[in-house]
Scaffold this active site. Structure first.
Site, PDB file in Angstrom:
ATOM      1  N   GLU A   1      -1.667  -3.522  -7.574  1.00 36.30           N
ATOM      2  CA  GLU A   1      -0.667  -4.246  -7.888  1.00 36.30           C
ATOM      3  C   GLU A   1      -1.035  -5.593  -8.624  1.00 36.30           C
ATOM      4  OE1 GLU A   1      -1.621  -3.537  -5.108  1.00 36.30           O
ATOM      5  OE2 GLU A   1      -1.190  -5.323  -3.399  1.00 36.30           O
TER       6      GLU A   1
ATOM      7  N   HIS B   1      -6.169  -2.416  -4.497  1.00 39.47           N
ATOM      8  CA  HIS B   1      -4.679  -2.931  -4.839  1.00 39.47           C
ATOM      9  C   HIS B   1      -4.346  -3.158  -6.223  1.00 39.47           C
ATOM     10  CE1 HIS B   1      -4.145  -4.992  -0.739  1.00 39.47           C
ATOM     11  NE2 HIS B   1      -5.447  -4.981  -0.740  1.00 39.47           N
TER      12      HIS B   1
ATOM     13  N   CYS C   1      -4.232   0.592  -0.010  1.00 35.85           N
ATOM     14  CA  CYS C   1      -5.323   0.011   1.134  1.00 35.85           C
ATOM     15  C   CYS C   1      -5.116   0.472   2.379  1.00 35.85           C
ATOM     16  CB  CYS C   1      -5.200  -1.649   0.765  1.00 35.85           C
ATOM     17  SG  CYS C   1      -6.885  -2.251   1.214  1.00 35.85           S
TER      18      CYS C   1
END
Ligand code: GLN
Length: 522
Positions: free
Chosen positions: A500, A498, A374
């Site tokens: 993750e 993102h 990001c």
């Protein structure tokens, strides 16, 4: 009909109710049951979107673009399930719903009251159909909190509505250890269970956080004071890694307690998935150091999903990943002498920006594996635009008004679609064939979750690509760059999203797996 498990906590906060709830889910799944999870936070914020990561840990984002408590991240990771906006419900949202209904006249002139109007609204969220065998609901905060009372009243009623045998009340407490006398004190647990009982709720199983296993005498004593058989008093040992908790529970026959309560057949579970993680934790493996250049290091949970994703990628690559926290406001090149990879995570605001740009430059110039997430993609683009394309004035309009706006708010984005101001939740991304991104994902169409306001300005695509930074992922309409890479570099990859949030402890995430593989090679 689903069966319900309510997870409450007492004595102190931060005992790990989320992990406890997720671990119960893991035990059920290991016996073949399907599980859904929900979190109820009594506080008055409408959602955690505006809460500081320094106070509350990371803001997690679901596929459908809802900003949630980080416990939803535990649930998705541990249980491999996808949750949505109705699985993270705050007190503020309940009152908002009720008061809006009142304004619309939905209550037909009746007096609007905590019971039944607020409790009914809470029960509506709890009971919304999921199609799973079990629904695990965590109640945030601690028993005794004023805001929490109405939630306890609601789950008490709920158990009465659906039948007591269809609901299990699980309560997490603490047994403090007094060093001087060498004693584990059970009184706070007794008080907490009594407090729950004052709200009409009898705990069915207790998880007692403690530095060592409770003795049989201690369990019997707690059980005696708390109306429970001693076998339903479980030690929730302090462990060095949360993935050990389901194993700690399983060894104490927690599934059998649930089976007995719900009338399920006894069954041995297949815990091999979690055992593999435990095996990794104990294995003697090389260490790979990742320099993470961020600014929310004061609280352990601010980069929760990111820390997890790096850990998961370590499992996939047979290395232990060590995270070196580097403060973006004070970072200098010497910080990178001992790292195998550089990661710049997401972030908001000007603080630390030039340090992050420097980190991207250091990685690019020294051929060190780089992963940008990001904001980490935005700084990599700014850096490249400044130093390689040669426009020193390049910046994001988030940080400078009179700049070359290589990062900007893209005005032709549909603002409605962006949840007011942020682009939130899962969006499709087309990957350019033949790129490293394609190799990483093994696909040309992916979906990743977003939480940002600014975008790489598509106007500068040609300038960037001519100079050697490729836009390797883009939104299907061709307007929003989603991934970049530098083909002449060993490993320089970033995403506007993102990744993750979609990493799994059991398979990792393609982008993190590839990043750690590159760092390991280094
Ligand atoms: N501040 C940047 C934006 O709003 C990046 C946000 C982030 O990293 N999540 O676009």
């Amino acid at each position: 009909m689903s069966k319900y498990i309510f997870v409450t906590g007492g004595v102190v906060s931060s005992l790990g109710k989320g992990v406890s709830a997720a671990s119960l889910g893991a035990l059920l799944q290991s016996r073949g049951y399907t599980v859904h999870a929900r979190k109820f936070d009594p506080y008055l914020n409408i959602d955690p979107g505006t809460m500081s990561p320094l106070q509350h840990g990371e803001v997690y984002v679901t596929n459908d673009g809802f900003e949630t408590d980080l416990d939803l991240g535990y649930y998705e990771r541990y249980l491999g399930i996808k949750l949505s906006r109705n699985d993270s419900v705050s007190g503020g949202r309940i009152y908002w719903d009720v008061l809006n209904a009142e304004r619309r006249g939905d209550y037909l002139g009746n007096t609007v009251q905590m019971i039944p109007h607020v409790t009914n609204k809470i029960k509506e969220y709890i009971g919304a159909p999921t199609g799973t065998d079990f629904v695990i609901c965590e109640i945030g905060g601690t028993v005794g909190d004023i805001e929490g009372k109405i939630f306890l009243e609601s789950i008490r009623q709920f158990a009465n509505d659906v039948g007591r045998r269809n609901v299990l009340f699980s309560h997490l407490t603490l047994a403090p250890y007094l060093e001087q006398s060498g004693e584990l004190k059970t009184k706070p647990t007794q008080m907490s269970v009594r407090n729950l009982l004052e709200n009409g709720i009898q705990a069915d199983v207790l998880f007692v956080r403690s530095p060592r296993m409770l003795t049989d005498d201690e369990r019997a004593k707690i059980g005696m004071f708390c109306n429970l058989p001693a076998k339903n008093v479980i030690t929730s040992m302090n462990v060095d890694n949360i993935y050990k908790i389901p194993l700690v529970y399983d060894a104490q026959h927690v599934f059998d307690i649930m089976a007995e309560h719900f009338g399920l057949p006894n069954a041995a579970g297949d815990m091999s998935k979690i055992q593999k993680i435990e095996h990794h934790l104990n294995a003697d493996l090389p260490t790979c150091t990742i320099g993470m250049v961020g600014k929310y290091f004061d609280i352990a949970d601010a980069y929760k999903s990111l820390n997890e994703a790096l850990f998961h990628a370590g499992i996939q690559n047979n290395v232990h990943v060590k995270i070196k926290k580097i403060n973006a406001e004070t970072v200098s090149p010497e910080d990178f002498t001992d790292v195998d990879g550089i990661l710049v995570p997401g972030g908001f605001g000007t603080r630390g920006i030039e340090g992050k740009i420097m980190a991207a430059r250091y990685a690019r110039e020294n051929n060190i594996p780089y992963m940008g997430i990001c904001l980490g993609m935005q700084v990599a683009v700014i850096e490249f635009m400044r130093d390689v394309v040669g426009d020193e004035n390049a910046n994001s309009t988030e940080f400078a008004k009179n700049c070359t706006p290589v990062i900007d708010i893209m005005s032709d984005c549909d603002k409605e679609d962006m949840g007011g101001t942020l682009r939130l939740g899962a969006y499709p991304c087309n990957i350019k064939p033949g790129t490293l991104a394609e190799k990483i994902y093994g696909a040309t169409n992916i979906s990743e979750r977003h939480r940002h306001r600014y975008e790489v300005n598509i106007k500068y695509k040609d300038a960037l690509e001519k100079a050697g930074m490729i836009i390797s992922g883009i939104s299907p309409d061709g307007k929003l760059p989603e991934m970049i890479e530098i083909p002449s570099h060993k490993f320089f990859v970033a995403g506007q999203f993102h990744p993750e949030f979609q990493s799994s402890p059991f398979s990792g995430h393609p982008m993190f797996n590839a990043f750690i593989a590159a760092a390991k090679k280094k």
